[in-house]
Motif scaffolding. Structure first.
Motif, short mmCIF file in Angstrom:
data_model
loop_
_atom_site.label_atom_id
_atom_site.label_comp_id
_atom_site.label_asym_id
_atom_site.label_seq_id
_atom_site.Cartn_x
_atom_site.Cartn_y
_atom_site.Cartn_z
N UNK A 28 0.80 -1.23 0.00
CA UNK A 28 0.00 0.00 0.00
C UNK A 28 0.83 1.27 0.00
N UNK A 29 2.15 1.16 0.13
CA UNK A 29 3.01 2.34 0.24
C UNK A 29 3.72 2.60 -1.08
N UNK A 30 3.80 3.88 -1.45
CA UNK A 30 4.55 4.32 -2.62
C UNK A 30 5.50 5.44 -2.17
N UNK A 31 6.67 5.51 -2.79
CA UNK A 31 7.63 6.54 -2.42
C UNK A 31 8.17 7.23 -3.67
N UNK A 32 8.60 8.48 -3.49
CA UNK A 32 9.25 9.26 -4.54
C UNK A 32 10.58 9.78 -3.97
N UNK A 33 11.64 9.72 -4.78
CA UNK A 33 12.97 10.11 -4.32
C UNK A 33 13.59 11.13 -5.26
N UNK A 34 14.54 11.88 -4.72
CA UNK A 34 15.33 12.82 -5.52
C UNK A 34 16.74 12.83 -4.92
N UNK A 35 17.73 12.55 -5.75
CA UNK A 35 19.10 12.53 -5.26
C UNK A 35 19.33 11.53 -4.14
N UNK A 36 18.59 10.43 -4.18
CA UNK A 36 18.74 9.41 -3.16
C UNK A 36 17.97 9.64 -1.88
N UNK A 37 17.28 10.79 -1.77
CA UNK A 37 16.51 11.12 -0.58
C UNK A 37 15.01 11.02 -0.88
N UNK A 38 14.24 10.52 0.06
CA UNK A 38 12.79 10.48 -0.11
C UNK A 38 12.23 11.90 -0.08
N UNK A 39 11.34 12.20 -1.01
CA UNK A 39 10.72 13.53 -1.05
C UNK A 39 9.21 13.45 -0.90
N UNK A 40 8.62 12.26 -1.06
CA UNK A 40 7.19 12.09 -0.87
C UNK A 40 6.91 10.63 -0.55
N UNK A 41 5.91 10.42 0.29
CA UNK A 41 5.46 9.08 0.65
C UNK A 41 3.95 9.04 0.50
N UNK A 42 3.44 8.00 -0.16
CA UNK A 42 2.01 7.86 -0.34
C UNK A 42 1.52 6.57 0.29
N UNK A 43 0.32 6.62 0.87
CA UNK A 43 -0.33 5.44 1.43
C UNK A 43 -1.65 5.23 0.73
N UNK A 44 -1.82 4.08 0.09
CA UNK A 44 -3.10 3.71 -0.50
C UNK A 44 -3.99 3.20 0.62
N UNK A 45 -4.77 4.11 1.18
CA UNK A 45 -5.65 3.78 2.31
C UNK A 45 -6.98 3.29 1.73
N UNK A 46 -6.92 2.14 1.07
CA UNK A 46 -8.01 1.65 0.25
C UNK A 46 -7.59 1.76 -1.20
N UNK A 47 -8.24 1.05 -2.10
CA UNK A 47 -7.77 0.99 -3.49
C UNK A 47 -7.88 2.29 -4.26
N UNK A 48 -8.74 3.22 -3.83
CA UNK A 48 -8.95 4.44 -4.62
C UNK A 48 -8.62 5.71 -3.86
N UNK A 49 -7.93 5.62 -2.72
CA UNK A 49 -7.54 6.81 -1.95
C UNK A 49 -6.05 6.79 -1.71
N UNK A 50 -5.36 7.82 -2.22
CA UNK A 50 -3.93 7.99 -1.98
C UNK A 50 -3.73 9.15 -1.02
#
Length: 289
Positions: free
Chosen positions: A48-70
């Motif tokens: 359920x977790x998605x991440x976005x990185x820049x230069x090796x550092x995390x810049x955003x974290x997403x949680x799919x709290x159900x199939x249609x809600x990020x």
């Protein structure tokens, strides 16, 4: 580009969310949100977790709290970053299914504005509340028990009695308590006349950072007797003991009774926030210019 961190990367996501919590910043995804989701197990949380990185550092974290809600957490210094907003919107097609879907972004984040420009409408209204923890918290007036493995069944039973259709069990508690976010968390149960009447889980993000109540509930047969106020006071005191700067919670604005309970314990309302919703079947947002 969006990534799936896998179980081995969840600790890093939790750590980033801890660092991003700030009383001066907009209310956003908290490590406790991942911690509470962990009741479904590590594998389900990783899925359920998605991440976005820049230069090796995390810049955003997403949680799919159900199939249609990020639900999104974004590094405070990048919440108005055009490149990151563009990337987040571009990647929604890979994260959310076609058709109706919702995104919860920090208030004031550029991605929220870009979603509105792409035709995403305002969705459910939420009310954040906060209690500053600079001073000692009032005593709750009932017996409070800190839950350990031996009390997991009692804590789970109170939760099921507070929330209709809940499937929370003592096994769920053990799964949650095994996650990295629970290292700075506590479960509390309030007792009255020998009965367990209310429960809460509190999540610290570390000393000097806002902590979270998620979830809080009162047994359906024991409501209207001040137990909600009592467990909220106990939750705030526990977070203060953990070094939190404040106790925070976010609930649907339609939950009038819940808001009144938090306010009775000294929490004050912050400005309302709204999710963004895509209603058009099959429509995917284009990248922002």
């Amino acid at each position: 580009m969006v990534s799936e961190p896998g179980v081995e990367g969840l600790g890093r996501a939790v750590g980033a969310l801890r660092q991003w919590q700030d009383d001066a910043a907009p209310f956003q995804l908290h490590p406790g949100d991942l911690g509470w989701f962990w009741r479904f197990g590590a594998e389900a949380t990783a899925a359920a977790v998605r991440t976005w990185s820049r230069g090796g550092e995390l810049v955003a974290v997403g949680l799919l709290d159900g199939p249609t809600l990020l639900r999104l957490g974004i590094a405070p210094g990048l919440q108005r970053d055009p490149e990151l907003a563009r990337q987040l919107i571009t990647d929604l097609g890979a994260v959310l299914p076609p058709g109706p879907a919702s995104v919860e972004a920090p208030t004031g984040a550029l991605v929220d504005e870009r979603l509105a420009e792409e035709g995403w409408s305002s969705d459910e209204v939420w009310t954040p509340l906060r209690l500053e923890l600079t001073e000692p918290v009032e005593e709750p007036g009932v017996r409070i028990e800190v839950v350990g493995p031996e009390q997991a069944e009692v804590r789970a039973a109170v939760h099921r009695a507070a929330f209709d259709r809940s499937t929370f069990t003592d096994g769920s508690w053990h799964a949650m308590a095994g996650g990295p976010a629970y290292a700075e968390a506590r479960c509390l149960v309030a007792h009255d006349d020998g009965d367990a009447v209310a429960a809460v889980t509190v999540w610290s993000a570390g000393p000097g950072r806002p902590g979270l109540l998620e979830p809080m509930g009162v047994h359906r047969d024991r409501r209207g007797r001040g137990h909600g106020r009592a467990i909220c006071l106990a939750a705030a005191a526990a977070l203060r003991d953990l070094g939190s700067s404040s106790a925070t919670v976010c609930t649907p604005s339609a939950n009038v009774g819940g808001i009144a309970t938090y306010e009775s314990a000294g929490f004050r309302r912050l400005p309302e926030r709204r999710d963004r919703r895509r209603d058009a079947p099959g429509r995917q947002p284009d990248a922002a210019p």
